[in-house]
Design a protein around this motif. Structure first.
Motif, PDB file in Angstrom:
ATOM      1  N   THR A  13       0.808  -1.090  -0.073  1.00 36.51           N
ATOM      2  CA  THR A  13       0.022   0.059   0.002  1.00 36.51           C
ATOM      3  C   THR A  13       0.906   1.248  -0.064  1.00 36.51           C
ATOM      4  N   ASP A  14       1.956   1.053   0.810  1.00 41.48           N
ATOM      5  CA  ASP A  14       2.712   2.370   0.718  1.00 41.48           C
ATOM      6  C   ASP A  14       3.665   2.505  -0.462  1.00 41.48           C
ATOM      7  N   ARG A  15       4.268   1.261  -0.837  1.00 42.83           N
ATOM      8  CA  ARG A  15       5.286   1.156  -2.063  1.00 42.83           C
ATOM      9  C   ARG A  15       4.520   1.682  -3.356  1.00 42.83           C
ATOM     10  N   LEU A  16       3.262   1.244  -3.489  1.00 35.23           N
ATOM     11  CA  LEU A  16       2.678   1.573  -4.642  1.00 35.23           C
ATOM     12  C   LEU A  16       1.597   2.550  -4.511  1.00 35.23           C
ATOM     13  N   LEU A  36      -2.430  -4.877  -8.870  1.00 39.01           N
ATOM     14  CA  LEU A  36      -1.232  -5.554  -8.655  1.00 39.01           C
ATOM     15  C   LEU A  36      -1.117  -5.861  -7.103  1.00 39.01           C
ATOM     16  N   LEU A  37      -1.326  -4.830  -6.373  1.00 36.71           N
ATOM     17  CA  LEU A  37      -1.254  -5.215  -4.704  1.00 36.71           C
ATOM     18  C   LEU A  37      -2.214  -6.495  -4.543  1.00 36.71           C
ATOM     19  N   THR A  38      -3.278  -6.481  -5.141  1.00 38.84           N
ATOM     20  CA  THR A  38      -4.251  -7.624  -4.658  1.00 38.84           C
ATOM     21  C   THR A  38      -3.625  -9.027  -5.182  1.00 38.84           C
ATOM     22  N   LEU A  71       3.240   6.606 -17.406  1.00 35.40           N
ATOM     23  CA  LEU A  71       4.719   6.145 -17.077  1.00 35.40           C
ATOM     24  C   LEU A  71       5.119   5.956 -15.696  1.00 35.40           C
ATOM     25  N   ILE A  72       4.797   6.762 -14.655  1.00 31.65           N
ATOM     26  CA  ILE A  72       5.332   6.606 -13.417  1.00 31.65           C
ATOM     27  C   ILE A  72       4.706   5.396 -12.631  1.00 31.65           C
ATOM     28  N   SER A  73       3.148   5.143 -13.039  1.00 32.49           N
ATOM     29  CA  SER A  73       2.639   3.802 -12.649  1.00 32.49           C
ATOM     30  C   SER A  73       3.486   2.821 -12.953  1.00 32.49           C
ATOM     31  N   ARG A  74       3.517   2.881 -14.369  1.00 36.63           N
ATOM     32  CA  ARG A  74       4.305   1.710 -14.963  1.00 36.63           C
ATOM     33  C   ARG A  74       5.450   1.284 -14.466  1.00 36.63           C
ATOM     34  N   SER A 112       9.099  -2.032 -10.931  1.00 36.71           N
ATOM     35  CA  SER A 112       9.923  -2.151 -10.065  1.00 36.71           C
ATOM     36  C   SER A 112       9.380  -3.016  -8.714  1.00 36.71           C
ATOM     37  N   THR A 113       8.047  -3.082  -8.633  1.00 35.88           N
ATOM     38  CA  THR A 113       7.249  -3.689  -7.520  1.00 35.88           C
ATOM     39  C   THR A 113       7.487  -5.258  -7.871  1.00 35.88           C
ATOM     40  N   ILE A 114       7.089  -5.561  -9.102  1.00 37.64           N
ATOM     41  CA  ILE A 114       7.330  -6.943  -9.588  1.00 37.64           C
ATOM     42  C   ILE A 114       8.609  -7.504  -9.341  1.00 37.64           C
ATOM     43  N   ILE A 115       9.525  -6.657  -9.778  1.00 37.78           N
ATOM     44  CA  ILE A 115      11.134  -7.143  -9.545  1.00 37.78           C
ATOM     45  C   ILE A 115      11.461  -7.421  -8.212  1.00 37.78           C
ATOM     46  N   SER A 116      11.146  -6.519  -7.337  1.00 39.64           N
ATOM     47  CA  SER A 116      11.424  -6.619  -5.973  1.00 39.64           C
ATOM     48  C   SER A 116      10.728  -7.901  -5.387  1.00 39.64           C
TER      49      SER A 116
END
Lengths: 237, 126
Positions: A120-123, A144-146, A166-169, A174-178
């Motif tokens: 929630t914080d990261r995204l 994605l969070l879900t 773009l920023i959301s992409r 990044s979140t997927i990679i992490s």
């Protein structure tokens, strides 16, 4: 990340065909995705990507052929193994994001509340906003969070970037990679946004006209001097 | 991640193996001193997610740099640029030899020795 640790393929799709009346929508689709890999399912519109994903998730029964996830046949029993992000609005639009997360915790037995709070914080999820008032990028981040707040070992994303700023992409990638770096999960991502994602994939599944056109190891392509994009052009034009 | 070292500026050629490019760029940063001896490198996860590439690529990059002893991983503490100046110096020398070899090939391609090539280039500046 020990890819060889588990012998079973995360996805094993064998000779999957789907007919609707006389129309052949998928024809003998065969490919595998290894445990811990991030695979891109690429192809033009109408190639059969979404249909194939629905079969992989067990939402749709193929006319013939078989799908196994971690060695088990895909279907109701494999739903626990996977988190699916469908390509169109799938969240209840009358709820606020916070309400949705509250209900998700009850719906999904493998929901991880700590992970949900972290994401929630990261995204940068706006908890108080009604889902119907979210921008496309904000909604995609909530979807994605879900998926990622669950512990499901396989995550399937259908066009997570369509209509997303773009920023959301970048946040999504990044979140997927992490998440991937933990080595516990396998991702299959259908997209036609090649440029945003090409550095992420280690395997490409190219589909066109309901048939597999190629399955490639991305590093092998690069060793041969090809990029994901040039390979895509080579196969589809 | 240390703010003085900004890997977001990495330039990526999508048609060459990515880990090779990261090895080259980090090696150059170490040689130039942008990544000084003993500097802590970001974790595989941090770096992969910052520059949005597959974590396996970064793992391979670090493995390769570890093999050439330019970076060292201490279990539970992280990955650091080597403190050994001799190793960094040797790496610089290898890079210099490599560059000279490439220049020599250019010289030969136009029928000159390396020395003649350099002389000719200087002459034209006059």
């Amino acid at each position: 990340m020990n890819i060889g640790a588990k012998a079973k393929q995360a996805i094993d799709c064998r000779q999957v065909s789907l007919r609707r009346g006389k129309k052949e929508i998928l024809r003998e689709v065969t490919f595998t995705v290894g445990h811990g890999q991030i695979a891109g399912l690429l192809g033009p519109n109408g190639a059969g990507k979404s249909t194939l994903l629905r079969i992989l998730t067990g939402l749709l029964e193929p006319t013939s052929g078989e799908v196994r996830l971690f060695g088990q046949p895909a279907g109701i029993s494999s739903l626990r193994q996977l988190a699916f992000l469908p390509d169109r609005e799938s969240l209840p639009h009358w709820l606020s994001a916070a309400d949705w997360l509250f209900f998700s915790e009850g719906i999904y037995p493998d929901w991880d509340p700590q992970k949900a709070a972290y994401l929630t914080d990261r995204l940068s999820i706006k908890l108080g906003t009604r889902i119907s008032d979210l921008s496309r990028g904000e909604e995609a981040r909530l979807q994605l969070l879900t998926c990622l707040a669950r512990k499901a070992p396989l995550v399937i994303l259908d066009e997570p970037f369509t209509g997303v700023d773009l920023i959301s992409r970048e946040q999504i990638a990044s979140t997927i990679i992490s998440d991937l770096a933990d080595g516990e999960r396998t991702f299959l991502i259908a997209t036609h946004d090649i440029r945003e994602m090409e550095n992420l994939f280690d395997r490409l599944i190219l589909i066109g006209g309901g048939q597999i056109q190629a399955v490639d190891d991305v590093e092998e392509l690069r060793t041969a001097g090809k990029s994901v994009e040039s390979r895509y052009r080579e196969v589809f034009s | 991640m240390d703010s003085f070292w900004n890997p977001e500026h990495f330039r990526i050629d999508p048609s060459r193996p990515l880990y090779e490019q990261f090895v080259e760029q980090i090696r150059a940063d170490i040689a130039r001193g942008v990544l000084g001896p003993g500097t802590r490198l970001p974790s595989v996860r941090e770096l992969a997610s910052a520059i949005r590439v597959n974590p396996t690529t970064i793992m391979r990059t670090y493995q390769e740099l570890e093999r050439s002893k330019l970076i060292v991983t201490f279990r539970g503490q992280g990955t650091f640029v080597t403190e050994r100046i001799d190793v960094i110096q040797a790496c610089k020398r290898a890079m210099a030899k490599d560059a000279v070899q490439k220049l020599r090939e250019v010289a030969e391609s136009i029928g000159l020795t390396l020395e003649e090539l350099l002389d000719l280039a200087k002459k034209e500046e006059d």
